[in-house]
Structures are given as structure tokens and as C-alpha cells.
Write a protein that holds these residues in place. Structure first.
Motif, PDB file in Angstrom:
ATOM      1  N   LEU A 195      -9.945   2.082  -4.140  1.00  0.00           N
ATOM      2  CA  LEU A 195      -9.788   1.087  -5.196  1.00  0.00           C
ATOM      3  C   LEU A 195     -11.045   0.915  -6.053  1.00  0.00           C
ATOM      4  CD1 LEU A 195      -7.773  -1.656  -3.276  1.00  0.00           C
ATOM      5  CD2 LEU A 195      -6.914   0.008  -4.918  1.00  0.00           C
TER       6      LEU A 195
ATOM      7  N   SER B   9       0.827  -1.200   0.000  1.00  0.00           N
ATOM      8  CA  SER B   9       0.000   0.000   0.000  1.00  0.00           C
ATOM      9  C   SER B   9       0.862   1.252   0.000  1.00  0.00           C
ATOM     10  CB  SER B   9      -0.930  -0.004   1.223  1.00  0.00           C
ATOM     11  OG  SER B   9      -0.168  -0.114   2.409  1.00  0.00           O
TER      12      SER B   9
ATOM     13  N   ASN C   6       0.562   1.113  -9.005  1.00  0.00           N
ATOM     14  CA  ASN C   6       0.046   1.526  -7.697  1.00  0.00           C
ATOM     15  C   ASN C   6      -1.266   0.826  -7.353  1.00  0.00           C
ATOM     16  OD1 ASN C   6       2.125   3.366  -7.081  1.00  0.00           O
ATOM     17  ND2 ASN C   6       1.189   4.931  -8.354  1.00  0.00           N
TER      18      ASN C   6
ATOM     19  N   CYS D 125     -11.821   1.380   0.059  1.00  0.00           N
ATOM     20  CA  CYS D 125     -10.378   1.608   0.115  1.00  0.00           C
ATOM     21  C   CYS D 125      -9.659   0.449   0.797  1.00  0.00           C
ATOM     22  CB  CYS D 125     -10.070   2.884   0.903  1.00  0.00           C
ATOM     23  SG  CYS D 125     -11.042   4.338   0.424  1.00  0.00           S
ATOM     24  N   TRP D 126      -8.406   0.276   0.411  1.00  0.00           N
ATOM     25  CA  TRP D 126      -7.464  -0.523   1.185  1.00  0.00           C
ATOM     26  C   TRP D 126      -6.490   0.466   1.804  1.00  0.00           C
ATOM     27  CZ3 TRP D 126      -6.643  -4.555   3.865  1.00  0.00           C
ATOM     28  CH2 TRP D 126      -5.345  -4.941   4.223  1.00  0.00           C
ATOM     29  N   GLN D 127      -6.437   0.500   3.139  1.00  0.00           N
ATOM     30  CA  GLN D 127      -5.719   1.546   3.859  1.00  0.00           C
ATOM     31  C   GLN D 127      -6.286   2.893   3.401  1.00  0.00           C
ATOM     32  OE1 GLN D 127      -4.148   0.474   6.276  1.00  0.00           O
ATOM     33  NE2 GLN D 127      -3.366  -1.576   5.777  1.00  0.00           N
TER      34      GLN D 127
ATOM     35  N   ASP E 207      -1.718  -6.441  -1.983  1.00  0.00           N
ATOM     36  CA  ASP E 207      -1.540  -6.305  -0.533  1.00  0.00           C
ATOM     37  C   ASP E 207      -2.776  -6.781   0.219  1.00  0.00           C
ATOM     38  OD1 ASP E 207      -0.024  -5.628   1.694  1.00  0.00           O
ATOM     39  OD2 ASP E 207      -0.809  -3.597   1.772  1.00  0.00           O
ATOM     40  N   CYS E 208      -3.957  -6.515  -0.336  1.00  0.00           N
ATOM     41  CA  CYS E 208      -5.201  -7.031   0.270  1.00  0.00           C
ATOM     42  C   CYS E 208      -5.135  -8.547   0.420  1.00  0.00           C
ATOM     43  CB  CYS E 208      -6.409  -6.683  -0.598  1.00  0.00           C
ATOM     44  SG  CYS E 208      -6.831  -4.963  -0.682  1.00  0.00           S
TER      45      CYS E 208
ATOM     46  N   ALA F  10      -1.844  -2.336  -4.338  1.00  0.00           N
ATOM     47  CA  ALA F  10      -2.787  -2.317  -3.221  1.00  0.00           C
ATOM     48  C   ALA F  10      -3.666  -3.562  -3.208  1.00  0.00           C
ATOM     49  CB  ALA F  10      -3.652  -1.054  -3.284  1.00  0.00           C
TER      50      ALA F  10
ATOM     51  N   ARG G 203      -5.936   4.040   0.223  1.00  0.00           N
ATOM     52  CA  ARG G 203      -6.011   4.035  -1.243  1.00  0.00           C
ATOM     53  C   ARG G 203      -7.397   3.599  -1.697  1.00  0.00           C
ATOM     54  NH1 ARG G 203      -2.990   4.474  -6.437  1.00  0.00           N
ATOM     55  NH2 ARG G 203      -4.612   3.737  -7.836  1.00  0.00           N
TER      56      ARG G 203
END
Length: 455
Positions: free
Chosen positions: A443, A4, A338, A437-439, A345-346, A342, A441
């Protein structure tokens, strides 16, 4: 390295002079790809090194520097792995995408190595796994259903048009909601549009059985068609029906255009700007002007006009929240790196590295999207994701009025995330729309619209 943070790593690191010089490194300066020091890199160091190798490789691919791009691909291939850590896995899919783009300069070789045989069942299974493993699609279904229920309150005949109708999961939940209405359920028709008859028939069977169980008057209409070939007459919308339209990750494909310069875009042999220039511009300047530049699309305008002619009480649209529709390969590369960092990372937070399910989603879903974004042009490039601000402009110009998503829908979404058991997911409101969002960010975005008469 947390994926992220790649967005910050990619854009902010270019302001550091040592890294700035490293980003423009020549293939010969790297030495042998078999150097021992490469194998001794720690995970974080290897991840950062891979990012810069990819940036340089993409820059050479965009400029048509085949020998230099090939040298970088050799280095990356020895460090990347679809079964490695997060950055290794991302790098493996971007490497394949960039290599495919290079191969397109030899059409015969490309077609021989990449026969056209889309495995629809495999992609459908991967999307179903993504639905189960990450909450984004379930959040979309939940919020969309709530908007539809609120718009259809008191309506006796409801017609839902599903523009990607191969998954019954969303409508199973809606049937439950309609069955619980104080005034009783309406007569419900669902028209599902899809390219594959077998998947549509499976959806019809599942929903018909559930509607019968809940004692809901129900009809299902399957329309076998590509979205860009859809005729509104085939939807069979009747007078007196309250119409709802749902589109989940579908509309962006209509932005594909038969660009007569598509072949030149693959290898222009001159760069519209290096990735260092692009990142410097992104890091140090206001990007609002580029954010509101809207690529024209006659196909999209015609399609939205046909939906407007149905006078929908509600239209709910879910799309990826990223700009993968730029004309520049460099721009698309940075955005895609980018965005998918993310998403990877999820999955990293959800499943162990050895998980076959995770590998399936990354390869069959994300990997295929990355290849389409990076290796294709013209009508072949279907994954033309755009950010919410551009969708808002498109819908408003087509005559739709925005319907703010309700606070109750937000509460439901947050409750779902609490039950999911992972702290990294977020829901935020943006101009009456929701972003998942993830964190920090965003999506995916969900927006709701209705028919509005032109003044």
C-alpha cells in the motif's frame, strides 16, 4: 468478504463466463432497485453484487452513457451506506465520486452543489487519526528517521527540508535520536513547507520546546507555499550544511498537469476499452510494458532538478503504492477500488463499525481522495499516485542515486508492527526500498536517494 481479496475477486472473476456476462448487464435487466431479493442478499453476496454494479457504472460513466450510469447509481445508492459493512462503505464513496463526475457535464449545477471550501483542519485531523489507527505513517516516520540518522552520522550542522511540514510527530522522534548520538547532537535546522501558516507555527512551537528540553541547538524555518510554487531560495540552504529532504505523500501532486483535453476526458463519449477488456488484459497478459510507461511531467522534472541542486546527502520519499495516474478512467477505477478496499479492510480490523474515528478517516481522508481520483481531471486531479518502479525511474533520470534502506531499519519496522498487535501488516524489501503491506497487498513505499553528479 475480506476486502483484501477484492483484487483477486475483481480480476479473476472475469474469467468465469457467468460473471463475465453479468459484468456487461444492462440496467433494465436488473429490474427495480426496490426488488425484495436485493434486501435479502447476504453480506458476501451483496458485496460481490456491488462490485459488479460499480464496474458497470464506471464503464458507462467513462463512455458518457448518462442514462445507463444514472440507472446503476440508483441501484448502488440503495445498497451502499457509509455506515454499513466494508463493501457498502467503499461503494458509497465511489458512488459519490462517479455521481460528481456525471454532474461535471453541467458546470453550473456542479459548482452550486459543490462549493470550493476545503476544510484543511478536518483533513489534518483525519490524517492524524489515520496516523494513530494504522501503522503505515508511523512506519514511514521510523524508517525515514533511521535513514536520516545513518546519513548524518558525524555531521555537525544538519538541515532537514520537510516538504509536508504540518505534522511534528516525525521530528519529535528524530530529536530523540539526535540527542542520543555518541558525538552529541548537531546544530539542527528544520525547514517545513506547507500551505497553512497556523499549522506550521504549531509545529514550530512543539519542536522548539522539545529541542530546548533535549539541549539541541535548533532553528525552525516555516515556508508558506504550495509545493508546485516552491522556490528553493526560500529554503535558505547554506554552504556547509548537510541537507536531508523528507517527503511523505506529497510528490504525486506535482504530476497534475493542465491537460487541454481535460474537459474531453470527463465525457469522451467513447470508451478506450470496457472494464471487461481492461480486466481481461490485466488478468491474462504481462503488464510490465504498461508498468514502465512513464507519463512525462515538466513540473515534476523541474522540481526534482531544484532538489538535486541542493546536493542532499539523503532524500527519503514515501508514496502510495498504486497507479492512480492513468489517463483512462476505467484503469484508475480498478486500481483505486483495489487499493482503497485494502485500506478499508485495515480499519475494519482495528475499529468497530460504529466508530466515529473510523468514519472520520474514511470520509475526510479516503473519501476525498477517491473523489479526486475519479471525478477530477487536469490540474484539479492532485491524487496521482504512482508505484515505486515509476518513482525509481523519475529519481534516477533526475540525477539521484539510490540509497538502500538498512537492515536495522527493517528490524525496527518489524518490531513496531509486533507491538501494534495486528497480524495483517507486513514490511517487505524491494530493490533496497521498503513496502508496507496489508496482507499481501503493498500500500505504501519508502525509498531513499542522494545527490549524484552526472557523468
Amino acid at each position: 468478504m475480506l476486502m483484501s481479496g477484492v483484487a483477486e475477486e475483481v480480476s479473476s472473476s472475469v474469467t468465469s463466463s457467468p460473471l463475465l456476462s453479468f459484468m456487461s448487464i444492462s440496467p433494465t435487466a436488473l429490474g427495480s432497485p426496490y426488488s425484495p431479493w436485493l434486501r435479502e442478499l447476504k453480506s458476501d453476496e451483496r458485496g460481490l453484487f456491488l462490485i459488479h454494479l460499480l464496474l458497470n457504472c464506471a464503464n458507462h460513466v467513462a463512455a458518457g452513457n448518462l442514462d445507463q450510469a444514472n440507472a446503476f447509481l440508483e441501484h448502488i445508492s440503495l445498497l451502499a451506506s457509509p455506515e454499513g459493512d466494508t463493501m457498502q462503505r467503499i461503494a458509497s464513496y465511489f458512488t459519490e465520486a462517479l455521481a460528481r463526475r456525471l454532474l461535471r457535464s453541467w458546470p453550473g449545477v456542479y459548482r452550486a452543489l459543490n462549493p470550493i471550501a476545503a476544510d484543511i483542519c478536518a483533513k489534518s485531523a483525519a490524517r492524524r487519526l489515520f496516523l494513530d489507527l494504522c501503522p503505515f505513517l508511523r512506519l514511514s516516520f521510523l524508517v525515514s528517521n533511521q535513514a536520516i540518522l545513518e546519513a548524518m552520522e558525524g555531521e555537525k550542522v544538519v538541515h532537514i527540508v520537510d516538504l509536508g511540514g504540518s505534522d511534528p510527530a516525525q521530528w519529535l522522534a528524530l530529536l530523540q535520536g539526535l540527542a542520543g548520538r555518541p558525538e552529541g547532537p548537531p546544530h539542527l535546522r528544520i525547514t517545513a513547507v506547507g500551505e497553512h501558516k497556523d499549522l506550521l507555527l504549531q509545529t514550530a512551537s512543539v519542536l522548539s520546546k522539545e529541542a530546548e528540553k533535549l539541549d539541541i541547538p535548533f532553528q525552525f524555518n516555516a515556508v508558506v507555499s504550495k509545493l508546485d510554487a516552491l522556490s528553493v531560495e526560500s529554503l535558505r540552504v547554506k554552504t556547509g550544511e548537510a541537507v536531508a529532504i523528507s517527503s511523505v505523500l506529497q510528490l504525486h501532486s506535482l504530476l497534475a498537469s493542465d491537460d487541454i483535453t481535460a474537459a474531453r476526458k470527463l465525457f469522451p463519449f467513447q470508451s478506450a476499452g470496457t472494464l471487461v477488456d481492461l480486466l481481461d488484459k490485466d488478468h491474462g497478459s504481462d503488464s510490465s510494458s504498461s508498468a514502465f510507461s512513464l507519463p512525462t511531467s515538466a513540473k515534476m522534472e523541474t522540481f526534482l532538478a531544484s532538489l538535486w541542486s541542493l546536493s542532499p546527502k539523503i532524500m527519503v520519499v514515501t508514496e502510495q503504492e498504486s497507479n492512480h495516474n492513468g489517463s483512462s478512467l476505467n484503469e484508475r477505477f480498478v486500481e483505486a477500488l483495489n487499493f482503497y478496499a485494502a485500506l478499508f479492510d485495515c480499519l475494519e480490523s482495528t475499529l468497530p463499525r460504529q466508530s466515529a474515528e473510523r468514519l472520520n478517516v474514511e470520509k475526510k481522508l479516503f473519501g476525498e481522495e477517491i473523489k479526486n481520483i475519479m471525478a477530477c481531471e487536469g490540474l484539479e486531479r492532485k491524487e496521482r499516485h504512482e508505484k515505486l518502479e515509476k518513482w525509481i525511474m523519475r529519481f534516477e533520470m533526475a540525477g539521484f542515486g539510490r540509497v538502500p534502506l538498512s537492515y536495522y531499519g527493517m528490524l525496527q519496522a518489524r518490531r513496531m508492527l509486533q507491538s501494534f498487535g495486528c497480524d495483517g501488516y507486513r514490511v517487505k524489501e524491494e530493490n533496497g526500498c521498503f513496502q508496507f503491506c496489508w496482507q499481501d497487498r503493498a500500500l505504501f513505499s519508502v525509498s531513499a536517494w542522494k545527490f549524484r553528479r552526472f557523468d
